[in-house]
Design a protein around this motif. Structure first.
Motif, PDB file in Angstrom:
ATOM      1  N   SER A   1       0.845  -1.192   0.000  1.00  0.00           N
ATOM      2  CA  SER A   1       0.000   0.000   0.000  1.00  0.00           C
ATOM      3  C   SER A   1       0.878   1.238   0.000  1.00  0.00           C
ATOM      4  O   SER A   1       2.073   1.155   0.311  1.00  0.00           O
ATOM      5  CB  SER A   1      -0.936   0.007   1.213  1.00  0.00           C
ATOM      6  N   MET A   2       0.266   2.370  -0.359  1.00  0.00           N
ATOM      7  CA  MET A   2       0.999   3.637  -0.334  1.00  0.00           C
ATOM      8  C   MET A   2       0.035   4.793  -0.149  1.00  0.00           C
ATOM      9  O   MET A   2      -1.141   4.705  -0.497  1.00  0.00           O
ATOM     10  CB  MET A   2       1.853   3.820  -1.587  1.00  0.00           C
ATOM     11  N   PRO A   3       0.555   5.890   0.398  1.00  0.00           N
ATOM     12  CA  PRO A   3      -0.286   7.066   0.604  1.00  0.00           C
ATOM     13  C   PRO A   3      -0.613   7.768  -0.717  1.00  0.00           C
ATOM     14  O   PRO A   3       0.168   7.720  -1.673  1.00  0.00           O
ATOM     15  CB  PRO A   3       0.573   7.985   1.474  1.00  0.00           C
ATOM     16  N   VAL A   4      -1.761   8.420  -0.728  1.00  0.00           N
ATOM     17  CA  VAL A   4      -2.164   9.266  -1.850  1.00  0.00           C
ATOM     18  C   VAL A   4      -2.178  10.688  -1.295  1.00  0.00           C
ATOM     19  O   VAL A   4      -2.843  10.957  -0.293  1.00  0.00           O
ATOM     20  CB  VAL A   4      -3.553   8.874  -2.395  1.00  0.00           C
ATOM     21  N   THR A   5      -1.418  11.578  -1.930  1.00  0.00           N
ATOM     22  CA  THR A   5      -1.331  12.957  -1.447  1.00  0.00           C
ATOM     23  C   THR A   5      -1.675  13.934  -2.557  1.00  0.00           C
ATOM     24  O   THR A   5      -1.465  13.663  -3.736  1.00  0.00           O
ATOM     25  CB  THR A   5       0.086  13.276  -0.919  1.00  0.00           C
ATOM     26  N   ASP A   6      -2.217  15.064  -2.149  1.00  0.00           N
ATOM     27  CA  ASP A   6      -2.562  16.140  -3.071  1.00  0.00           C
ATOM     28  C   ASP A   6      -1.918  17.415  -2.540  1.00  0.00           C
ATOM     29  O   ASP A   6      -2.272  17.868  -1.442  1.00  0.00           O
ATOM     30  CB  ASP A   6      -4.077  16.287  -3.160  1.00  0.00           C
ATOM     31  N   ASN A   7      -0.951  17.941  -3.276  1.00  0.00           N
ATOM     32  CA  ASN A   7      -0.201  19.125  -2.831  1.00  0.00           C
ATOM     33  C   ASN A   7       0.352  18.946  -1.426  1.00  0.00           C
ATOM     34  O   ASN A   7       0.275  19.836  -0.589  1.00  0.00           O
ATOM     35  CB  ASN A   7      -1.068  20.383  -2.903  1.00  0.00           C
ATOM     36  N   GLY A   8       0.873  17.751  -1.145  1.00  0.00           N
ATOM     37  CA  GLY A   8       1.481  17.469   0.154  1.00  0.00           C
ATOM     38  C   GLY A   8       0.528  17.043   1.242  1.00  0.00           C
ATOM     39  O   GLY A   8       0.959  16.646   2.316  1.00  0.00           O
ATOM     40  N   SER A   9      -0.773  17.117   1.002  1.00  0.00           N
ATOM     41  CA  SER A   9      -1.764  16.714   2.013  1.00  0.00           C
ATOM     42  C   SER A   9      -2.231  15.288   1.763  1.00  0.00           C
ATOM     43  O   SER A   9      -2.524  14.911   0.635  1.00  0.00           O
ATOM     44  CB  SER A   9      -2.981  17.639   1.967  1.00  0.00           C
ATOM     45  N   LEU A  10      -2.332  14.523   2.834  1.00  0.00           N
ATOM     46  CA  LEU A  10      -2.819  13.154   2.749  1.00  0.00           C
ATOM     47  C   LEU A  10      -4.306  13.159   2.403  1.00  0.00           C
ATOM     48  O   LEU A  10      -5.098  13.800   3.083  1.00  0.00           O
ATOM     49  CB  LEU A  10      -2.601  12.432   4.084  1.00  0.00           C
ATOM     50  N   VAL A  11      -4.676  12.460   1.327  1.00  0.00           N
ATOM     51  CA  VAL A  11      -6.083  12.381   0.941  1.00  0.00           C
ATOM     52  C   VAL A  11      -6.588  10.945   0.899  1.00  0.00           C
ATOM     53  O   VAL A  11      -7.778  10.708   0.746  1.00  0.00           O
ATOM     54  CB  VAL A  11      -6.351  13.074  -0.418  1.00  0.00           C
ATOM     55  N   GLY A  12      -5.675   9.976   1.018  1.00  0.00           N
ATOM     56  CA  GLY A  12      -6.102   8.593   0.979  1.00  0.00           C
ATOM     57  C   GLY A  12      -4.940   7.628   1.039  1.00  0.00           C
ATOM     58  O   GLY A  12      -3.784   8.015   1.153  1.00  0.00           O
ATOM     59  N   VAL A  13      -5.304   6.352   0.965  1.00  0.00           N
ATOM     60  CA  VAL A  13      -4.332   5.261   0.884  1.00  0.00           C
ATOM     61  C   VAL A  13      -4.834   4.318  -0.192  1.00  0.00           C
ATOM     62  O   VAL A  13      -6.038   4.069  -0.306  1.00  0.00           O
ATOM     63  CB  VAL A  13      -4.202   4.506   2.231  1.00  0.00           C
ATOM     64  N   ILE A  14      -3.907   3.805  -0.969  1.00  0.00           N
ATOM     65  CA  ILE A  14      -4.276   2.833  -1.989  1.00  0.00           C
ATOM     66  C   ILE A  14      -3.511   1.551  -1.707  1.00  0.00           C
ATOM     67  O   ILE A  14      -2.312   1.589  -1.419  1.00  0.00           O
ATOM     68  CB  ILE A  14      -4.032   3.384  -3.408  1.00  0.00           C
ATOM     69  N   ALA A  15      -4.227   0.434  -1.722  1.00  0.00           N
ATOM     70  CA  ALA A  15      -3.640  -0.860  -1.386  1.00  0.00           C
ATOM     71  C   ALA A  15      -3.841  -1.836  -2.542  1.00  0.00           C
ATOM     72  O   ALA A  15      -4.679  -1.619  -3.415  1.00  0.00           O
ATOM     73  CB  ALA A  15      -4.289  -1.414  -0.118  1.00  0.00           C
ATOM     74  N   ARG A  16      -3.093  -2.914  -2.493  1.00  0.00           N
ATOM     75  CA  ARG A  16      -3.194  -3.909  -3.568  1.00  0.00           C
ATOM     76  C   ARG A  16      -4.610  -4.474  -3.675  1.00  0.00           C
ATOM     77  O   ARG A  16      -5.068  -4.796  -4.758  1.00  0.00           O
ATOM     78  CB  ARG A  16      -2.149  -4.999  -3.388  1.00  0.00           C
ATOM     79  N   GLU A  17      -5.319  -4.550  -2.547  1.00  0.00           N
ATOM     80  CA  GLU A  17      -6.702  -5.036  -2.595  1.00  0.00           C
ATOM     81  C   GLU A  17      -7.580  -4.104  -3.418  1.00  0.00           C
ATOM     82  O   GLU A  17      -8.495  -4.555  -4.114  1.00  0.00           O
ATOM     83  CB  GLU A  17      -7.272  -5.176  -1.174  1.00  0.00           C
ATOM     84  N   ASP A  18      -7.305  -2.802  -3.338  1.00  0.00           N
ATOM     85  CA  ASP A  18      -8.050  -1.826  -4.133  1.00  0.00           C
ATOM     86  C   ASP A  18      -7.818  -2.067  -5.623  1.00  0.00           C
ATOM     87  O   ASP A  18      -8.741  -1.977  -6.425  1.00  0.00           O
ATOM     88  CB  ASP A  18      -7.622  -0.399  -3.775  1.00  0.00           C
ATOM     89  N   LEU A  19      -6.579  -2.362  -5.980  1.00  0.00           N
ATOM     90  CA  LEU A  19      -6.241  -2.627  -7.377  1.00  0.00           C
ATOM     91  C   LEU A  19      -6.891  -3.918  -7.872  1.00  0.00           C
ATOM     92  O   LEU A  19      -7.433  -3.957  -8.977  1.00  0.00           O
ATOM     93  CB  LEU A  19      -4.726  -2.715  -7.548  1.00  0.00           C
ATOM     94  N   LEU A  20      -6.830  -4.949  -7.056  1.00  0.00           N
ATOM     95  CA  LEU A  20      -7.445  -6.227  -7.455  1.00  0.00           C
ATOM     96  C   LEU A  20      -8.951  -6.066  -7.637  1.00  0.00           C
ATOM     97  O   LEU A  20      -9.533  -6.621  -8.579  1.00  0.00           O
ATOM     98  CB  LEU A  20      -7.129  -7.313  -6.432  1.00  0.00           C
ATOM     99  N   ASP A  21      -9.578  -5.304  -6.758  1.00  0.00           N
ATOM    100  CA  ASP A  21     -11.010  -5.059  -6.863  1.00  0.00           C
ATOM    101  C   ASP A  21     -11.325  -4.280  -8.152  1.00  0.00           C
ATOM    102  O   ASP A  21     -12.282  -4.582  -8.854  1.00  0.00           O
ATOM    103  CB  ASP A  21     -11.514  -4.306  -5.636  1.00  0.00           C
ATOM    104  N   ALA A  22     -10.515  -3.280  -8.465  1.00  0.00           N
ATOM    105  CA  ALA A  22     -10.715  -2.498  -9.681  1.00  0.00           C
ATOM    106  C   ALA A  22     -10.527  -3.347 -10.927  1.00  0.00           C
ATOM    107  O   ALA A  22     -11.280  -3.223 -11.903  1.00  0.00           O
ATOM    108  CB  ALA A  22      -9.753  -1.311  -9.715  1.00  0.00           C
TER     109      ALA A  22
END
Length: 140
Positions: A113-134
């Motif tokens: 998994s890894m953090p998702v940031t927008d202009n340095g601010s944390l907005v989410g986390v994306i994990a391998r389970e999210d990718l498999l589901d997609a």
């Protein structure tokens, strides 16, 4: 499958992820890992800025042998703060990052998994389970 190439991080990430602070004891982080089924969590400071990322592997790394003891003292180590073992300046992706590129980065880096940031601010986390589901949804 074509639908998958149109997805971005924002389409599948976990918004408002559970976070810990640098001062959080390893025992508390481990309890969250167990309770929530996470492998990693963002570490944020008092202002909510991302300062690191901690994983189960980081917790295990805390138990590697040190010169000051023969057998790792479990209770003592689990009182250590997350900042002792966290990854500082973790690799992040922006919310508009193509999911195909996220997949490639996770695989190449060997992370779950890894953090998702927008202009340095944390907005989410994306994990391998999210990718498999997609991937599954895109082929239905």
């Amino acid at each position: 499958m074509y639908e998958f190439v149109q997805y971005t991080s924002a389409d599948v990430m976990t918004r408002q992820p559970v976070t810990v602070t640098p001062e959080t004891p390893l025992a508390d982080a481990q309890a969250l890992f167990e309770k929530r089924g996470f492998n990693g969590m963002p570490v944020v400071n008092e202002q909510g800025a991302l300062v690191g990322f901690v994983t189960k592997m980081d917790v295990l790394r805390a138990f590697t042998l040190r010169p000051e003891y023969m057998v790792p003292p479990y209770s003592e180590i689990m009182r250590d703060p997350v900042e002792r073992v966290m990854t500082r300046e973790p690799v992040c992706v922006p919310p508009d990052y193509p999911l195909t590129r996220v997949l490639q980065r996770l695989v190449e880096m060997g992370v779950k998994s890894m953090p998702v940031t927008d202009n340095g601010s944390l907005v989410g986390v994306i994990a391998r389970e999210d990718l498999l589901d997609a991937l599954r949804r895109a082929t239905e």
